[in-house]
Design a protein around this motif. Structure first.
Motif, mmCIF file in Angstrom:
data_model
loop_
_atom_site.group_PDB
_atom_site.id
_atom_site.type_symbol
_atom_site.label_atom_id
_atom_site.label_comp_id
_atom_site.label_asym_id
_atom_site.label_seq_id
_atom_site.Cartn_x
_atom_site.Cartn_y
_atom_site.Cartn_z
ATOM 1 N N ARG A 46 0.834 -1.203 0.000
ATOM 2 C CA ARG A 46 0.000 0.000 0.000
ATOM 3 C C ARG A 46 0.866 1.249 0.000
ATOM 4 O O ARG A 46 0.593 2.216 -0.718
ATOM 5 C CB ARG A 46 -0.926 -0.007 1.220
ATOM 6 N N GLU A 47 1.936 1.228 0.807
ATOM 7 C CA GLU A 47 2.831 2.392 0.852
ATOM 8 C C GLU A 47 3.547 2.577 -0.483
ATOM 9 O O GLU A 47 3.723 3.710 -0.957
ATOM 10 C CB GLU A 47 3.863 2.226 1.975
ATOM 11 N N ALA A 48 3.957 1.469 -1.107
ATOM 12 C CA ALA A 48 4.650 1.562 -2.394
ATOM 13 C C ALA A 48 3.731 2.113 -3.475
ATOM 14 O O ALA A 48 4.131 2.957 -4.290
ATOM 15 C CB ALA A 48 5.182 0.187 -2.804
ATOM 16 N N LEU A 49 2.474 1.652 -3.493
ATOM 17 C CA LEU A 49 1.515 2.165 -4.473
ATOM 18 C C LEU A 49 1.243 3.641 -4.222
ATOM 19 O O LEU A 49 1.167 4.439 -5.171
ATOM 20 C CB LEU A 49 0.215 1.363 -4.399
ATOM 21 N N ARG A 50 1.108 4.017 -2.951
ATOM 22 C CA ARG A 50 0.853 5.421 -2.637
ATOM 23 C C ARG A 50 2.021 6.304 -3.066
ATOM 24 O O ARG A 50 1.834 7.386 -3.619
ATOM 25 C CB ARG A 50 0.589 5.590 -1.143
ATOM 26 N N GLN A 331 -4.062 12.318 0.571
ATOM 27 C CA GLN A 331 -4.359 10.905 0.835
ATOM 28 C C GLN A 331 -3.767 10.459 2.165
ATOM 29 O O GLN A 331 -3.396 9.288 2.331
ATOM 30 C CB GLN A 331 -3.823 10.025 -0.299
ATOM 31 N N GLY A 332 -3.685 11.397 3.114
ATOM 32 C CA GLY A 332 -3.029 11.093 4.377
ATOM 33 C C GLY A 332 -3.977 10.752 5.502
ATOM 34 O O GLY A 332 -3.625 10.932 6.672
ATOM 35 N N TYR A 333 -5.152 10.279 5.209
ATOM 36 C CA TYR A 333 -6.128 9.963 6.243
ATOM 37 C C TYR A 333 -6.594 8.525 6.062
ATOM 38 O O TYR A 333 -6.406 7.914 4.996
ATOM 39 C CB TYR A 333 -7.324 10.927 6.158
ATOM 40 N N ALA A 334 -7.185 7.982 7.099
ATOM 41 C CA ALA A 334 -7.601 6.571 7.066
ATOM 42 C C ALA A 334 -8.642 6.349 5.974
ATOM 43 O O ALA A 334 -9.581 7.130 5.827
ATOM 44 C CB ALA A 334 -8.173 6.172 8.429
ATOM 45 N N GLY A 335 -8.450 5.266 5.221
ATOM 46 C CA GLY A 335 -9.403 4.923 4.170
ATOM 47 C C GLY A 335 -9.325 5.802 2.941
ATOM 48 O O GLY A 335 -10.259 5.836 2.141
ATOM 49 N N ALA A 336 -8.218 6.527 2.763
ATOM 50 C CA ALA A 336 -8.085 7.446 1.627
ATOM 51 C C ALA A 336 -8.126 6.681 0.311
ATOM 52 O O ALA A 336 -7.622 5.561 0.196
ATOM 53 C CB ALA A 336 -6.778 8.231 1.731
ATOM 54 N N SER A 337 -8.735 7.313 -0.698
ATOM 55 C CA SER A 337 -8.847 6.715 -2.023
ATOM 56 C C SER A 337 -8.838 7.828 -3.060
ATOM 57 O O SER A 337 -9.251 8.966 -2.777
ATOM 58 C CB SER A 337 -10.141 5.898 -2.127
ATOM 59 N N LEU A 338 -8.352 7.492 -4.265
ATOM 60 C CA LEU A 338 -8.366 8.486 -5.346
ATOM 61 C C LEU A 338 -9.792 8.894 -5.698
ATOM 62 O O LEU A 338 -10.008 9.984 -6.247
ATOM 63 C CB LEU A 338 -7.668 7.923 -6.584
ATOM 64 N N ALA A 339 -10.764 8.048 -5.386
ATOM 65 C CA ALA A 339 -12.156 8.406 -5.655
ATOM 66 C C ALA A 339 -12.614 9.576 -4.794
ATOM 67 O O ALA A 339 -13.620 10.225 -5.107
ATOM 68 C CB ALA A 339 -13.055 7.192 -5.418
ATOM 69 N N ASP A 340 -11.876 9.868 -3.716
ATOM 70 C CA ASP A 340 -12.247 10.978 -2.837
ATOM 71 C C ASP A 340 -11.988 12.337 -3.476
ATOM 72 O O ASP A 340 -12.572 13.338 -3.051
ATOM 73 C CB ASP A 340 -11.463 10.911 -1.522
ATOM 74 N N ASP A 378 -9.252 -8.925 2.625
ATOM 75 C CA ASP A 378 -9.621 -8.400 3.944
ATOM 76 C C ASP A 378 -9.350 -6.904 4.043
ATOM 77 O O ASP A 378 -8.874 -6.404 5.076
ATOM 78 C CB ASP A 378 -8.853 -9.140 5.054
ATOM 79 N N GLY A 379 -9.621 -6.189 2.940
ATOM 80 C CA GLY A 379 -9.444 -4.746 2.944
ATOM 81 C C GLY A 379 -8.016 -4.283 2.749
ATOM 82 O O GLY A 379 -7.753 -3.081 2.726
ATOM 83 N N ARG A 380 -7.067 -5.214 2.598
ATOM 84 C CA ARG A 380 -5.661 -4.867 2.434
ATOM 85 C C ARG A 380 -5.239 -5.082 0.985
ATOM 86 O O ARG A 380 -5.680 -6.024 0.330
ATOM 87 C CB ARG A 380 -4.767 -5.708 3.352
ATOM 88 N N MET A 381 -4.368 -4.206 0.518
ATOM 89 C CA MET A 381 -3.808 -4.352 -0.818
ATOM 90 C C MET A 381 -2.590 -5.263 -0.742
ATOM 91 O O MET A 381 -1.707 -5.069 0.099
ATOM 92 C CB MET A 381 -3.407 -2.975 -1.364
ATOM 93 N N GLN A 382 -2.560 -6.277 -1.614
ATOM 94 C CA GLN A 382 -1.472 -7.247 -1.598
ATOM 95 C C GLN A 382 -0.962 -7.480 -3.012
ATOM 96 O O GLN A 382 -1.685 -7.301 -3.997
ATOM 97 C CB GLN A 382 -1.948 -8.585 -1.006
ATOM 98 N N LEU A 383 0.302 -7.911 -3.092
ATOM 99 C CA LEU A 383 0.854 -8.341 -4.366
ATOM 100 C C LEU A 383 0.289 -9.716 -4.717
ATOM 101 O O LEU A 383 0.187 -10.590 -3.858
ATOM 102 C CB LEU A 383 2.379 -8.430 -4.293
ATOM 103 N N SER A 384 -0.079 -9.894 -5.961
ATOM 104 C CA SER A 384 -0.553 -11.197 -6.412
ATOM 105 C C SER A 384 0.648 -12.108 -6.671
ATOM 106 O O SER A 384 1.785 -11.633 -6.799
ATOM 107 C CB SER A 384 -1.366 -11.036 -7.700
#
Length: 670
Positions: A46-50, A331-340, A378-384
């Motif tokens: 998630r940090e790398a994508l951000r 995007q520095g808040y909990a649950g941040a998304s580009l859709a925001d 489970d709500g987490r971004m993971q590498l496939s």
């Protein structure tokens, strides 16, 4: 797009069915590699994508660049002007009116004139109180009366404009025909609009509003809303943001200015008969949009030019929008998304190109998931697994690039073993070779050799000579079982070696599974305890914040792995930056102590000897030149017949991979 017409063939035109089906697939390879670099350096997915979205890609601005532009626009907006422009103008007009009235009263010897002068002398010091006191004054000076009427018109325009953007322009026309039936009718239209608007917002808050109700409202009162909202949601958003901005404007004034302006606003609303209706409307807007910063202090314009209430409210609303947009882009808040990120606000602030940059970032994020490189669990971004394989291959390519640069890149072995894997090449047969004969090439060599020789008609057979023989080249299959033990203790992060260790493990795993599938590999991480790591887990793994370097437990897991592959060449590779400081007690409980206890050293050495008795080679890659560590690893490698390497962390992968290739070529130790 082709459209068939009977008897007339096809007509071709522009595709209108959504994304172009013939467009090349969206290339996310560079993005995957950049995320992989971050992950291999120790970051989470998630940090790398951000971070990638912050930097941008392929010439597109990232979130950080967009946010810097918004902050620049915010600084410019703060220079728009001062908020006390209405008060300042009212004071100027009030002074003009009083001075003109005094000039008209001075030559009059009548007692009524003296009484009027006394009333002027007794006017309250505050502007709002003076305006109220002069409301019923019988003016002697036409100039003074005109100035006072300007105050009334100005306040009416500014107060309504601060609540309804664009109202000032409509009311300026009314001021020129004050008292006329047309002016009274127009003011009544304002009152009707406010009443209907309150009813519409109340219905929306109850969930009873309809599209028909909104359309009827806009048909009747649309001239008061130049921004032309297309839904009741847009209408309420616009009004609520402006109402909240008005409160922020007042909150940003001094207490004296705020009290005077609120008093003047109350007088205007009372005169218009809108006091209770506007209060009700503001309460309804608060209920509709409770998330807005109602009454909170925030950035306010602070420039040289004086602004009226309407312009000041617009400036404060713009500042609030820019602040919200900056927060969204952070995007520095909990649950941040580009859709925001609000595209409308972004376009207003930075133009259409900024919206295009945001769209490119959103597409990149979508494509990484759609093409199977990222997945949510489970709500987490993971590498496939697909992305993990690419990361391992990338890490391996970098290792081999370094090996080639140092002249140590020959990692494929062509040997004379008969039980090898075919390489697809062949070579001339040599005495003692046991490889299979390459029949096609052998016959071909014989035909080419004898093609120019004269032969009788009855001798058509091809005669094969010794020099014609070729054998199939094979790669020797020396099966190996490799246990790679990686230190996960917190000191690896403190020394900056964790990223190199993770990348090395990924590279070695990729090498074994893709180039030498007959080999087996297990990656074991150890800190206070040890654990077997899958590649998917390793890619996102961080160092352990628990204290301890439990090499004993790691070697126990390595022995169990080697026992499952008794027919393979056993290899144990250890990457660490510290001597053992933890061990398992007899009941399996981990025990930590610094400096290391003799019992910890003894249990670790005992496990090393068990590994050595299994026939495994134990090599250690020491990442810290600390004398205690160096002395300890030399001691254990001597017991296991291995070697100690002290590479720079940047060359760790090169050393580990080269050592694995060397060990798997060597003779089996039994």
């Amino acid at each position: 797009m082709a459209r068939g017409r009977p008897g007339r063939g096809y007509r071709y035109g522009k595709w209108h069915g959504g994304p172009d089906p013939l467009a090349p697939p969206y290339d996310v390879a560079a993005a995957v590699d950049e995320i992989g670099d971050q992950v291999l350096s120790g970051s989470g997915v998630r940090e790398a994508l951000r971070d990638l979205l912050r930097r941008g890609l392929d010439g597109r601005r990232g979130l950080d660049a967009l946010r810097r532009s918004v902050r620049d626009r915010l600084r410019q907006a703060r220079q728009a002007g001062r908020m006390d422009g209405t008060l300042e103008r009212v004071r100027e007009l009030l002074d003009q009116a009083v001075e003109a009235e005094r000039r008209a009263l001075f030559p009059d010897p009548d007692d009524a004139a003296r009484l009027a002068e006394a009333e002027l002398d007794a006017l309250p010091q505050d502007t709002a109180g003076a305006v109220r006191a002069l409301k019923d004054h019988q003016w002697r000076s036409p100039e003074g009366e005109a100035a006072y009427r300007q105050i009334e018109d100005l306040l009416r325009q500014e107060v309504l404009d601060s609540s309804f953007q664009g109202m000032k322009q409509a009311l300026q026309a009314l001021a020129q025909q004050d008292g006329s039936p047309a002016a009274e009718a127009a003011m009544q239209a304002v009152k009707d609009m406010v009443a209907d608007l309150s009813a519409l917002v109340d219905a929306h808050n109850r969930g009873e509003d309809t599209e028909q109700q909104f359309r009827e409202f806009m048909e009747k009162h649309g001239q008061f809303f130049p921004d032309d909202p297309q839904s009741v949601e847009e209408l309420i958003d616009s009004l609520a943001r402006r109402a909240a901005a008005q409160e922020r404007m007042l909150a940003g004034m001094s207490p004296e200015q705020r009290a005077e302006l609120q008093d003047l606003m109350g007088q205007v609303m009372d005169d218009l008969g809108l006091q209770s209706e506007m209060a009700h409307l503001n309460d309804a807007l608060r209920r509709a949009r409770p998330d807005l910063p109602w009454g909170q202090r925030g950035p306010v314009p602070d420039g040289e030019q004086s602004l009226g209430m309407g312009d000041a409210t617009t400036a404060v609303a713009e500042l609030a929008d820019l602040e919200a947009l900056s927060q969204q882009l952070s995007q520095g808040y909990a649950g941040a998304s580009l859709a925001d990120v609000d595209e409308e606000l972004l376009e207003q602030a930075l133009g259409r190109s900024a919206v295009d940059d945001l769209a490119a970032l959103r597409q990149l994020e979508r494509e990484l998931e759609r093409q199977g490189y990222l997945q949510r669990s489970d709500g987490r971004m993971q590498l496939s697994p697909k992305a993990v394989r690419r990361l391992g291959a990338t890490a391996l390519r970098r290792v081999f690039a370094k090996l080639s640069a140092t002249g140590r890149g020959e990692h494929d072995v062509a040997d004379a073993g008969a039980a090898g894997e075919l390489t697809g090449a062949s070579r001339t047969w040599l005495f003692g070779d046991e490889q299979p004969l390459d029949v096609v090439r052998t016959v071909r060599n014989a035909v080419l050799r004898t093609a120019g020789q004269p032969r009788p008609e009855h001798q058509r057979r091809v005669r094969i000579a010794v020099e014609d023989f070729e054998v199939v080249e094979t790669e020797r299959r020396t099966g190996a079982a490799v246990a790679l033990l990686v230190d996960l203790s917190y000191s690896m992060a403190l020394r900056g070696t964790w990223g190199a260790a993770k990348s090395t493990a990924m590279a070695l795993h990729s090498l074994v599974t893709t180039r030498f599938p007959q080999d087996a590999i297990e990656i074991i991480g150890f800190s206070s305890t040890a654990q077997v790591l899958r590649p998917e887990t390793l890619a996102e793994l961080s160092v352990d914040t628990l204290q301890g370097t439990n090499l004993q437990h790691g070697l126990m897991l390595a022995r169990r792995f080697l026992a499952r592959h008794r027919d393979a060449e056993p290899v144990v590779l250890v990457v660490t930056d510290g001597e053992p400081t933890a061990h398992l007690e007899d009941d399996g409980t981990p025990y930590f102590c610094w400096p290391p206890m003799p019992e910890t050293i003894a249990r670790t050495v005992a496990e090393v000897e068990r590994v050595a008795r299994s026939g495994a080679v134990l090599n250690v890659f020491a990442l810290d030149p600390e004398p205690g560590l160096v002395e300890f690893v030399h001691e254990i490698t001597q017991r296991a017949g291995g070697r100690v390497f002290q590479p720079d962390s940047e060359r760790l992968g090169e050393y580990v991979v080269a050592d694995y290739l060397r060990l798997r070529r060597g003779p089996r130790r039994r």
